[in-house]
Design a protein around this motif. Structure first.
Motif, PDB file in Angstrom:
ATOM      1  N   ALA A 215       0.821  -1.212   0.000  1.00 21.26           N
ATOM      2  CA  ALA A 215       0.000   0.000   0.000  1.00 21.26           C
ATOM      3  C   ALA A 215       0.853   1.258   0.000  1.00 21.26           C
ATOM      4  N   LEU A 216       1.940   1.274   0.773  1.00 24.32           N
ATOM      5  CA  LEU A 216       2.784   2.467   0.862  1.00 24.32           C
ATOM      6  C   LEU A 216       3.615   2.663  -0.403  1.00 24.32           C
ATOM      7  N   THR A 217       4.112   1.580  -0.964  1.00 24.64           N
ATOM      8  CA  THR A 217       4.986   1.724  -2.143  1.00 24.64           C
ATOM      9  C   THR A 217       4.201   2.020  -3.412  1.00 24.64           C
ATOM     10  N   SER A 218       2.908   1.677  -3.416  1.00 26.50           N
ATOM     11  CA  SER A 218       2.111   1.894  -4.639  1.00 26.50           C
ATOM     12  C   SER A 218       1.244   3.135  -4.553  1.00 26.50           C
ATOM     13  N   SER A 219       1.196   3.795  -3.415  1.00 27.17           N
ATOM     14  CA  SER A 219       0.304   4.946  -3.268  1.00 27.17           C
ATOM     15  C   SER A 219       0.826   6.133  -4.050  1.00 27.17           C
TER      16      SER A 219
ATOM     17  N   ALA B  15      10.586   9.739  -1.815  1.00 30.42           N
ATOM     18  CA  ALA B  15       9.254   9.993  -1.242  1.00 30.42           C
ATOM     19  C   ALA B  15       8.674   8.719  -0.652  1.00 30.42           C
ATOM     20  N   ILE B  16       8.880   7.599  -1.338  1.00 28.30           N
ATOM     21  CA  ILE B  16       8.392   6.307  -0.833  1.00 28.30           C
ATOM     22  C   ILE B  16       9.136   5.920   0.430  1.00 28.30           C
TER      23      ILE B  16
ATOM     24  N   LEU C 141       7.607   5.210   4.223  1.00 25.02           N
ATOM     25  CA  LEU C 141       7.865   4.014   5.010  1.00 25.02           C
ATOM     26  C   LEU C 141       8.479   4.348   6.365  1.00 25.02           C
ATOM     27  N   ALA C 142       9.346   5.351   6.380  1.00 19.38           N
ATOM     28  CA  ALA C 142      10.002   5.744   7.636  1.00 19.38           C
ATOM     29  C   ALA C 142       9.010   6.338   8.618  1.00 19.38           C
ATOM     30  N   GLU C 143       7.980   6.991   8.126  1.00 15.51           N
ATOM     31  CA  GLU C 143       6.982   7.600   8.991  1.00 15.51           C
ATOM     32  C   GLU C 143       6.014   6.584   9.564  1.00 15.51           C
ATOM     33  N   LYS C 144       5.975   5.358   8.995  1.00 16.01           N
ATOM     34  CA  LYS C 144       5.047   4.332   9.452  1.00 16.01           C
ATOM     35  C   LYS C 144       5.625   3.659  10.675  1.00 16.01           C
ATOM     36  N   PRO C 145       4.963   3.750  11.845  1.00 13.87           N
ATOM     37  CA  PRO C 145       5.506   3.133  13.052  1.00 13.87           C
ATOM     38  C   PRO C 145       5.495   1.608  12.949  1.00 13.87           C
ATOM     39  N   GLY C 146       6.499   0.997  13.423  1.00 18.88           N
ATOM     40  CA  GLY C 146       6.584  -0.460  13.447  1.00 18.88           C
ATOM     41  C   GLY C 146       7.201  -1.040  12.204  1.00 18.88           C
TER      42      GLY C 146
ATOM     43  N   GLY D 162       9.772  -3.732  13.069  1.00 23.04           N
ATOM     44  CA  GLY D 162      10.718  -3.264  14.079  1.00 23.04           C
ATOM     45  C   GLY D 162      10.744  -1.755  14.115  1.00 23.04           C
ATOM     46  N   GLU D 163      11.566  -1.226  15.047  1.00 22.92           N
ATOM     47  CA  GLU D 163      11.672   0.226  15.169  1.00 22.92           C
ATOM     48  C   GLU D 163      12.526   0.788  14.041  1.00 22.92           C
ATOM     49  N   SER D 164      12.112   1.853  13.457  1.00 25.42           N
ATOM     50  CA  SER D 164      12.889   2.476  12.385  1.00 25.42           C
ATOM     51  C   SER D 164      14.000   3.304  12.933  1.00 25.42           C
TER      52      SER D 164
END
Length: 411
Positions: free
Chosen positions: A341-345, A375-376, A380-385, A409-411
């Protein structure tokens, strides 16, 4: 081929008890053998021979009448009504047969009772024979025409009483008993025009007919038509006149299924079309099944390269539920969903390939620029976990190709 002479009396109920006169013919129509035997005995003696029947004149009447219509179907339809005034029976009791058109333009016809036809066919059926034709004896003389008036000749056919055959150019042949022949000829002459009142006798004499000497009657030196010639006409592929036409064509009364033959043919064609359609659909579905199975196998090998392929669909389901060798404590489904979902948005990139386990997902992307890649990665970095790791990137004529590894895991 066998030619048999049917009994003269229609009151015969047990044909096996009386002998039938018969002749066996060669392929060229010559007589090979003859005799008189009961029909069942004849069947056992010549089981492989084809058979045709000669109908005596007492059972069938021949006519000649004008028919302006040309088509055979129209002639058959009009025939009963054209003869209605000449018949003393109900039309539905009689079987009408249209013959050929004669030289004077009129059409020959035969009339016989349905009861007689069914009885004759029943005799042959009981003997196990399929008769090919019923031929009126008189019809064999249709071509024996005098130059004028009438021609009378002795009948060569076996009979309980001596018979005389009378032919003329304007009427169908008739067969009468010798005791009545004189009266019959005199009455026929009276019905003709004066210049046409002539009788030609073949193999007969005036005193034998019981007629007085007259200038109009001449005894010809010509001999009557031999029996062998007449039998040869019976053996032709198309006999002079065959009574076995509808509803008796094929040597038997029309069976119930024959009336539905057209419907049966149409139903058969419809079933054939439906069967062909079903086979075509089955082939298409079979090919589609094989294609889908191949796609599933290819996707399995690409997504789970280290797994042995047994049941790809079930193994995919187990992997998504976290039960494919990774334990039941984690699930691959949510991680894979979030990563895709994040990579294709935002239509920034297109996923060209991925591999997933419950713990991590490797995704190969096709991007327009490095800016879209960054940007992708920021998303991903902003997504917790989630924790992402760039495995590699390269630019080319079609844009940027990058490979990302996403883990929990934690970023």
């Amino acid at each position: 081929m066998l030619i048999v002479l049917l009994p003269e009396s229609t009151n015969v109920t047990a044909p096996s008890a009386a002998p039938w006169h018969w002749w066996r013919l060669d392929k060229d129509g010559s007589i090979l053998d003859s005799g008189a035997h009961a029909l069942p005995e004849l069947r056992s003696r010549f089981p492989a021979e084809r058979i045709r029947g000669l109908v005596p004149s007492s059972a069938v009447t021949l006519y000649r009448l004008p028919m302006p219509v040309k088509r055979q179907s129209a002639i058959r339809a009009a025939l009963p009504f054209a003869l209605e005034d000449s018949l003393g029976q109900e039309l539905d009791e009689l079987h009408f047969v249209a013959g050929s058109r004669r030289a004077d333009g009129k059409v020959a016809a035969a009339v016989v009772e349905h009861e007689s036809m069914r009885m004759w066919l029943g005799w042959f059926d009981d003997a196990g024979w399929r008769v090919e034709a019923f031929i009126p004896v008189a019809a064999l003389y249709a071509e024996q025409l005098p130059d004028a008036g009438l021609r009378a000749q002795a009948s060569p056919w076996p009979s309980s009483e001596e018979q005389i055959i009378v032919t003329s150019a304007d009427r169908e042949p008739a067969i009468v008993e010798r005791s009545l022949a004189g009266f019959w000829l005199q009455r026929s002459l009276a019905e003709r025009d004066a210049e046409d009142r002539q009788v030609e006798l073949l193999g007969l004499s005036l005193d034998r007919l019981g007629m007085q000497d007259a200038d109009t009657i001449t005894e010809s030196a010509q001999r009557p038509v031999p029996l062998a010639t007449l039998l040869a006409r019976c053996a032709k592929p198309l006999p002079p006149m065959n009574l076995l036409v509808q509803p008796y064509s094929g040597g038997a009364g029309a069976p119930p299924w024959r009336k539905l033959r057209g419907v049966a043919i149409a139903a058969g064609l419809l079933l054939a079309v439906l069967a062909a359609q079903l086979v075509s659909e089955w082939l298409i579905l079979s090919n589609e099944r094989d294609r889908l199975r191949a796609d599933i196998d290819a996707l399995f090998d690409q997504t789970l390269p280290n797994s042995r392929r047994v049941d790809p669909v079930e193994q995919f389901r187990q992997a998504l539920d976290g039960s494919a060798g990774q334990g039941a404590g984690s699930s691959m489904g949510p991680l894979l969903y979030e990563a895709l979902a994040l990579t294709s948005s935002g239509e920034r990139g297109r996923v060209t390939q991925f591999r997933a386990t419950p713990a991590e997902v490797e995704i190969e992307l096709q991007l327009r620029s490095f800016a879209d890649l960054e940007a992708i990665r920021e998303s991903l970095a902003e997504k917790p976990g989630l924790r992402e790791n760039l495995q590699g990137a390269d630019s080319g004529a079609e844009g940027v190709t990058a490979r990302l590894k996403i883990e929990r895991g934690e970023s």
